[in-house]
Write a protein that holds these residues in place. Structure first.
Motif, short mmCIF file in Angstrom:
data_model
loop_
_atom_site.label_atom_id
_atom_site.label_comp_id
_atom_site.label_asym_id
_atom_site.label_seq_id
_atom_site.Cartn_x
_atom_site.Cartn_y
_atom_site.Cartn_z
N GLY A 2 0.73 -1.12 -0.08
CA GLY A 2 -0.12 -0.34 0.01
C GLY A 2 0.84 1.38 0.12
N ASP A 4 0.79 5.62 -1.30
CA ASP A 4 0.17 6.85 -1.64
C ASP A 4 1.12 7.70 -2.75
OD1 ASP A 4 -2.05 7.88 -1.39
OD2 ASP A 4 -1.81 9.01 0.47
N ASP A 11 -0.96 -0.77 -5.77
CA ASP A 11 -2.01 -0.32 -5.09
C ASP A 11 -2.02 0.93 -4.37
OD1 ASP A 11 -3.58 -2.53 -5.97
OD2 ASP A 11 -3.72 -3.72 -4.29
N ARG A 13 -2.97 3.15 -0.87
CA ARG A 13 -3.72 2.95 0.60
C ARG A 13 -4.48 4.28 0.64
NH1 ARG A 13 -0.28 0.87 4.93
NH2 ARG A 13 -0.95 -0.96 3.85
N TRP A 15 -8.13 5.55 3.10
CA TRP A 15 -8.19 5.72 4.40
C TRP A 15 -9.92 5.87 4.75
CZ3 TRP A 15 -5.18 4.08 8.66
CH2 TRP A 15 -3.72 3.85 8.13
N TYR A 33 -13.52 5.70 1.41
CA TYR A 33 -11.95 5.72 1.72
C TYR A 33 -11.58 6.62 0.90
CZ TYR A 33 -12.80 1.26 4.05
OH TYR A 33 -13.09 0.22 5.05
N THR A 35 -7.57 9.09 -0.15
CA THR A 35 -6.07 9.03 0.13
C THR A 35 -5.94 10.34 1.08
OG1 THR A 35 -6.14 10.77 -1.76
CG2 THR A 35 -5.56 8.51 -2.22
N ALA A 60 -8.05 1.11 6.91
CA ALA A 60 -7.47 1.36 5.51
C ALA A 60 -7.81 0.01 4.80
CB ALA A 60 -6.33 1.64 5.59
N ASP A 62 -6.24 -1.05 0.50
CA ASP A 62 -5.37 -0.94 -0.79
C ASP A 62 -6.05 -1.24 -1.98
OD1 ASP A 62 -3.32 -0.04 1.32
OD2 ASP A 62 -2.41 -2.09 1.43
N PRO A 93 -3.72 0.54 9.63
CA PRO A 93 -4.70 0.23 8.45
C PRO A 93 -5.43 -1.21 8.78
CG PRO A 93 -2.38 0.39 7.68
CD PRO A 93 -2.36 0.24 9.33
#
Length: 97
Positions: A2, A4, A11, A13, A15, A33, A35, A60, A62, A93
Motif C-alpha cells: 500500500g 500513496d 495499489d 492505500r 483511509w 475511503y 487518500t 484502511a 489498498d 490500517p
C-alpha cells in the motif's frame, strides 16, 4: 504494497473517511475511503444483512489506482484529507472500525 505515491502499478492505500446509509436502498451502507491528500476516493457499498454475516470494516484498504475516483470539490477534498490523516494517526490500517 500500500502506497500513496500515485504509481499506476501499485495499489494505493486509502483511509476510511465517511460511513453513510444509502437513501436509495434499504439496508445499504456506503463506506468512503480517501487518500491522505483527499484528492482521490474509493467507495464501497455493503448490504447490511444478518448478524451472522461478519465483514469487518478496516481503517484502511489498498486498492488499484483504476478503482479510485477524483475529488473535485475543494471543501470535500479538505474534509477527506483531514479525516484520512486523522485515521492514519490513530489507527493501524488493519484496525477494525
Amino acid at each position: 504494497m500500500g502506497t500513496d505515491t500515485g504509481d499506476d502499478t501499485d495499489d494505493v492505500r486509502v483511509w476510511l473517511v465517511e460511513r453513510t446509509y444509502s437513501d436509495d436502498e434499504q439496508n445499504m451502507i456506503i463506506l468512503t475511503y480517501a487518500t491522505l491528500d483527499g484528492d482521490r476516493y474509493f467507495r464501497k457499498e455493503r448490504a447490511l444483512t444478518s448478524f451472522t454475516d461478519i465483514r469487518d470494516t478496516t481503517a484502511a484498504v489498498d486498492v488499484p489506482p483504476t478503482n479510485l475516483g477524483t475529488v473535485d470539490d475543494p471543501d470535500q477534498q479538505a474534509q477527506y484529507a483531514a479525516e484520512a490523516q486523522r485515521m492514519a494517526e490513530i489507527h493501524d490500517p488493519d484496525d477494525v472500525i
